[in-house]
Design a protein around this motif. Sequence first.
Motif, mmCIF file in Angstrom:
data_model
loop_
_atom_site.group_PDB
_atom_site.id
_atom_site.type_symbol
_atom_site.label_atom_id
_atom_site.label_comp_id
_atom_site.label_asym_id
_atom_site.label_seq_id
_atom_site.Cartn_x
_atom_site.Cartn_y
_atom_site.Cartn_z
ATOM 1 N N MET A 261 0.879 -1.165 0.000
ATOM 2 C CA MET A 261 0.000 0.000 0.000
ATOM 3 C C MET A 261 0.914 1.212 0.000
ATOM 4 N N ILE A 262 0.898 1.913 -1.089
ATOM 5 C CA ILE A 262 1.921 2.944 -1.327
ATOM 6 C C ILE A 262 1.919 4.044 -0.262
ATOM 7 N N ASN A 263 3.099 4.520 0.075
ATOM 8 C CA ASN A 263 3.238 5.726 0.882
ATOM 9 C C ASN A 263 3.717 6.859 -0.013
ATOM 10 N N CYS A 264 3.223 8.072 0.242
ATOM 11 C CA CYS A 264 3.760 9.229 -0.469
ATOM 12 C C CYS A 264 5.109 9.595 0.146
ATOM 13 N N ASN A 265 5.870 10.421 -0.563
ATOM 14 C CA ASN A 265 7.058 11.039 0.009
ATOM 15 C C ASN A 265 6.628 12.125 0.989
ATOM 16 N N ALA A 266 7.572 12.573 1.822
ATOM 17 C CA ALA A 266 7.324 13.748 2.654
ATOM 18 C C ALA A 266 8.436 14.757 2.420
ATOM 19 N N SER A 267 8.111 16.038 2.572
ATOM 20 C CA SER A 267 9.132 17.081 2.595
ATOM 21 C C SER A 267 9.172 17.634 4.007
ATOM 22 N N ILE A 268 10.387 17.898 4.481
ATOM 23 C CA ILE A 268 10.565 18.307 5.879
ATOM 24 C C ILE A 268 11.318 19.638 5.911
ATOM 25 N N PHE A 269 10.683 20.644 6.507
ATOM 26 C CA PHE A 269 11.288 21.975 6.605
ATOM 27 C C PHE A 269 11.586 22.257 8.072
ATOM 28 N N VAL A 270 12.869 22.446 8.377
ATOM 29 C CA VAL A 270 13.273 22.677 9.765
ATOM 30 C C VAL A 270 13.429 24.174 10.005
ATOM 31 N N GLY A 271 12.548 24.727 10.824
ATOM 32 C CA GLY A 271 12.616 26.145 11.162
ATOM 33 C C GLY A 271 13.483 26.373 12.383
ATOM 34 N N ALA A 272 13.450 27.600 12.934
ATOM 35 C CA ALA A 272 14.295 27.940 14.077
ATOM 36 C C ALA A 272 13.948 27.087 15.291
ATOM 37 N N LYS A 273 12.644 26.892 15.516
ATOM 38 C CA LYS A 273 12.237 26.149 16.710
ATOM 39 C C LYS A 273 11.366 24.956 16.423
ATOM 40 N N GLU A 274 10.824 24.896 15.220
ATOM 41 C CA GLU A 274 9.850 23.832 14.940
ATOM 42 C C GLU A 274 9.930 23.376 13.493
ATOM 43 N N VAL A 275 9.241 22.284 13.228
ATOM 44 C CA VAL A 275 9.369 21.595 11.945
ATOM 45 C C VAL A 275 8.025 21.599 11.227
ATOM 46 N N VAL A 276 8.078 21.710 9.900
ATOM 47 C CA VAL A 276 6.880 21.581 9.064
ATOM 48 C C VAL A 276 7.068 20.360 8.168
ATOM 49 N N VAL A 277 6.075 19.488 8.144
ATOM 50 C CA VAL A 277 6.150 18.296 7.294
ATOM 51 C C VAL A 277 5.045 18.373 6.242
ATOM 52 N N VAL A 278 5.388 18.052 5.002
ATOM 53 C CA VAL A 278 4.404 18.047 3.929
ATOM 54 C C VAL A 278 4.013 16.593 3.625
ATOM 55 N N ASP A 279 2.767 16.276 3.836
ATOM 56 C CA ASP A 279 2.108 14.996 3.534
ATOM 57 C C ASP A 279 2.416 13.868 4.534
ATOM 58 N N ALA A 280 1.424 12.956 4.660
ATOM 59 C CA ALA A 280 1.457 12.031 5.800
ATOM 60 C C ALA A 280 1.147 10.552 5.475
ATOM 61 N N HIS A 281 1.366 10.116 4.223
ATOM 62 C CA HIS A 281 1.391 8.675 3.967
ATOM 63 C C HIS A 281 0.039 7.968 4.112
ATOM 64 N N PRO B 249 10.151 19.879 17.626
ATOM 65 C CA PRO B 249 8.822 19.291 17.401
ATOM 66 C C PRO B 249 8.259 19.634 16.029
ATOM 67 N N VAL B 250 7.424 18.741 15.503
ATOM 68 C CA VAL B 250 6.670 19.044 14.286
ATOM 69 C C VAL B 250 5.471 19.898 14.707
ATOM 70 N N ARG B 251 5.354 21.080 14.139
ATOM 71 C CA ARG B 251 4.283 22.017 14.529
ATOM 72 C C ARG B 251 3.147 22.022 13.503
ATOM 73 N N TYR B 252 3.524 21.813 12.216
ATOM 74 C CA TYR B 252 2.511 21.820 11.156
ATOM 75 C C TYR B 252 2.693 20.627 10.222
ATOM 76 N N VAL B 253 1.575 20.032 9.836
ATOM 77 C CA VAL B 253 1.572 19.052 8.746
ATOM 78 C C VAL B 253 0.701 19.632 7.645
ATOM 79 N N ILE B 254 1.269 19.732 6.449
ATOM 80 C CA ILE B 254 0.503 20.240 5.307
ATOM 81 C C ILE B 254 0.053 19.040 4.467
#
Length: 400
Positions: free
Chosen positions: A86-106, A127-132
């Motif tokens: 069952m396919i998983n999508c890729n994720a993109s991970i953006f590391v900010g000054a204090k928190e992380v943003v992840v794009v897509d969740a499988h 910590p991951v703060r946002y998931v797009i």
Amino acid sequence: MDDHTHFHNHSSSQSYNHAHPHEAHPSRRDFLRALMGGALAGASILELAYHRAAWARADTDSGSKLFDIEKAADGVYFAQARPQAMINCNASIFVGAKEVVVVDAHSKPSAATSLIGQIKREITEKPVRYVINTHFHWDHTQGNHAYRVAEQKLDFIASTTTKQLMSDLAVARMKASVEQVPDEVEKLRARAAQAASAAEKAFCADQIRQLQAYQAELQNCALELPTITFEKSYVLQDSAHDLHIEFHGHAHTAGDVIVFCPQKRVAATGDMVHGFLPFIADGYPRAWPGTIQSVGQLEFTKILPGHASLQNGRTIMSNMGNYIEELTGKVEEGKKAGFTLVDLQKRITVASLKSLQSNGYGEYIMRNNYRFTPNFGKLPPLQTGVDTNIGEIYNNLARV
Ligand SMILES: [Zn+2]
Ligand SMILES: [Zn+2]
């Protein structure tokens, strides 16, 4: 991508596999279950440290990472999904000054949990703060819940349309994907019974195990809807970089967004631009190429796609837009001339499509099919995927 693509184009029953990662070992599955059961709700710092260590162990013990993480730019990482039944999508991970943003969740929470472990271990403890969620499809959203469990403060960001599509369709799509499993398992059992080699038998057994694990996990899985929505554009500002989450028009779905980072010159494109043939059943074939063109006005040098590998430059993006445009033109012309779908699937061949011949685009797609989907032996030819696209376009020509 969506369940239909993966069952029909890349399914284990049609493909024949060898080298792909083993899924979670039973003991690891139990561990993940415990984790998903809310073990982290209100966890203290000490407990979190314990869980982070456990995440690290889970990955190394099983030797079964689901993702390969590579650096795309300073503070920007690309998690490339390994092949799974069952396919998983890729994720993109953006590391900010204090928190992380992840794009897509499988496609499932345990896959997202596995990636969260890899992020903590290989990239950052922030910590991951946002998931797009780039769009509503199951292979990009069904893992959301893992982030909800793992993080104290979290928002899910998507377009208003994507939230609507998730509310309308996500439960039904999830159910449909689970209900397809028994048939797929039957096909694999039949194939295993006639397998020519022990390796092929083992491939079938492993695919069956993955499918059944998916079925068990998704039978009882909480959906997380977007908590922040917007119409056209939403900007996340951070001292490290800004992220522009933008809707540019109809494409793979009615609500696709891209995530553009002007400082790091990268764009995460979800399934609007990726390294497989497009999945158009929920798509807008007439609008899609123009939407890609609009995204192409942005100043990025790397594309972090929803499937297959990171793209340097814009060649694949252009190829994909050209392919959708050319194929849509041919289907529209043929349909007007009174040809049936079956006629068109015979007439529009891989060799007749300039867009597939240019820059080796067709070969690139086939290479990715072998590299990123479970297979053992020969996969169906590219024409099979083109035929699927012809059918999808034929049905969706009226959409604007
Ligand atoms: Zn997808
Ligand atoms: Zn998709």
